[in-house]
Design a protein around this motif. Structure first.
Motif, PDB file in Angstrom:
ATOM      1  N   LEU A   1       0.985  -1.503  -0.089  1.00 45.00           N
ATOM      2  CA  LEU A   1      -0.043   0.431   0.193  1.00 45.00           C
ATOM      3  C   LEU A   1       0.639   1.526   0.173  1.00 45.00           C
ATOM      4  CD1 LEU A   1      -2.734  -1.266   2.718  1.00 45.00           C
ATOM      5  CD2 LEU A   1      -2.860  -0.657  -0.075  1.00 45.00           C
ATOM      6  N   GLN A   2       2.135   1.664   0.440  1.00 44.70           N
ATOM      7  CA  GLN A   2       3.014   2.128   0.961  1.00 44.70           C
ATOM      8  C   GLN A   2       2.988   3.248  -0.367  1.00 44.70           C
ATOM      9  OE1 GLN A   2       6.527   2.214  -0.562  1.00 44.70           O
ATOM     10  NE2 GLN A   2       7.333   3.649  -0.173  1.00 44.70           N
ATOM     11  N   PRO A   3       3.563   2.765  -1.475  1.00 41.46           N
ATOM     12  CA  PRO A   3       3.652   3.455  -3.206  1.00 41.46           C
ATOM     13  C   PRO A   3       2.216   4.738  -2.940  1.00 41.46           C
ATOM     14  CG  PRO A   3       3.920   1.262  -3.837  1.00 41.46           C
ATOM     15  CD  PRO A   3       3.519   0.869  -2.005  1.00 41.46           C
ATOM     16  N   ARG A   4       1.351   4.457  -2.895  1.00 44.55           N
ATOM     17  CA  ARG A   4      -0.288   5.042  -3.147  1.00 44.55           C
ATOM     18  C   ARG A   4       0.130   6.124  -3.009  1.00 44.55           C
ATOM     19  NH1 ARG A   4      -5.070   0.699  -2.376  1.00 44.55           N
ATOM     20  NH2 ARG A   4      -4.041  -0.900  -3.166  1.00 44.55           N
ATOM     21  N   VAL A   5       0.886   6.119  -1.573  1.00 42.01           N
ATOM     22  CA  VAL A   5       0.765   7.642  -0.602  1.00 42.01           C
ATOM     23  C   VAL A   5       2.275   8.084  -0.068  1.00 42.01           C
ATOM     24  CG1 VAL A   5      -1.315   7.164   0.401  1.00 42.01           C
ATOM     25  CG2 VAL A   5       0.839   6.265   2.065  1.00 42.01           C
ATOM     26  N   HIS A   6       3.085   7.820  -0.545  1.00 37.42           N
ATOM     27  CA  HIS A   6       4.600   8.328  -0.965  1.00 37.42           C
ATOM     28  C   HIS A   6       4.897   9.075  -1.840  1.00 37.42           C
ATOM     29  CE1 HIS A   6       9.102   8.848  -0.032  1.00 37.42           C
ATOM     30  NE2 HIS A   6       8.740   7.460  -1.419  1.00 37.42           N
ATOM     31  N   ASN A   7       5.529  10.297  -1.535  1.00 42.92           N
ATOM     32  CA  ASN A   7       5.441  11.674  -2.099  1.00 42.92           C
ATOM     33  C   ASN A   7       4.508  11.896  -2.921  1.00 42.92           C
ATOM     34  OD1 ASN A   7       8.022  11.588  -2.416  1.00 42.92           O
ATOM     35  ND2 ASN A   7       8.961   9.828  -3.769  1.00 42.92           N
ATOM     36  N   MET A   8       3.362  11.509  -2.547  1.00 42.80           N
ATOM     37  CA  MET A   8       2.433  12.588  -2.101  1.00 42.80           C
ATOM     38  C   MET A   8       1.758  13.683  -2.237  1.00 42.80           C
ATOM     39  SD  MET A   8      -1.685  10.959  -1.551  1.00 42.80           S
ATOM     40  CE  MET A   8      -1.917  10.512  -2.589  1.00 42.80           C
ATOM     41  N   PHE A   9       1.661  15.246  -1.820  1.00 40.25           N
ATOM     42  CA  PHE A   9       1.363  16.477  -1.762  1.00 40.25           C
ATOM     43  C   PHE A   9       0.311  16.546  -1.094  1.00 40.25           C
ATOM     44  CE2 PHE A   9       0.723  20.926  -2.353  1.00 40.25           C
ATOM     45  CZ  PHE A   9       2.051  21.083  -1.462  1.00 40.25           C
ATOM     46  N   TRP A  10      -0.335  16.808   0.066  1.00 46.19           N
ATOM     47  CA  TRP A  10      -1.102  16.635   1.262  1.00 46.19           C
ATOM     48  C   TRP A  10      -0.597  18.127   2.580  1.00 46.19           C
ATOM     49  CZ3 TRP A  10      -2.516  14.463   5.959  1.00 46.19           C
ATOM     50  CH2 TRP A  10      -3.654  13.921   6.189  1.00 46.19           C
ATOM     51  N   LYS A  11      -1.860  18.678   2.249  1.00 44.33           N
ATOM     52  CA  LYS A  11      -1.781  19.831   3.139  1.00 44.33           C
ATOM     53  C   LYS A  11      -1.183  20.485   2.918  1.00 44.33           C
ATOM     54  CE  LYS A  11      -4.097  19.393   7.269  1.00 44.33           C
ATOM     55  NZ  LYS A  11      -4.378  19.194   8.526  1.00 44.33           N
TER      56      LYS A  11
END
Length: 85
Positions: free
Chosen positions: A60-70
């Motif tokens: 699951l980790q690649p789904r949110v790693h390096n994601m721009f949030w807040k």
């Protein structure tokens, strides 16, 4: 127990916001949360999942790693297993 490190989390982000965000991307709800202050510039949280194996979090980790949030780019890593004996 598997753990997930989420770095560069906006300081004012609530536990519930983190849970909602991760669940939106397919993560199960975490069981524990530990805030890591660091230098103050890049605060992090360590999330504990009691009934989840590390390989599940790794998928699951690649789904949110390096994601721009807040207004921040998240750094998300699975914490390697620890021998606490």
């Amino acid at each position: 127990m598997a753990e997930l490190w989420v770095g560069n989390v906006e300081d004012s982000t609530t536990d519930e916001e983190i849970k909602t965000f991760l669940c939106h991307y397919g993560f199960p709800p975490f069981d524990t949360i530990q805030r890591v202050e660091g230098t103050g510039e890049h605060p992090a949280v360590v999330l504990g999942f009691n009934d989840i194996a590390s390989h599940v979090l790794q998928s699951l980790q690649p789904r949110v790693h390096n994601m721009f949030w807040k207004s921040r780019t998240l750094v998300v890593q699975v914490v390697p297993g620890r021998d606490e004996t």
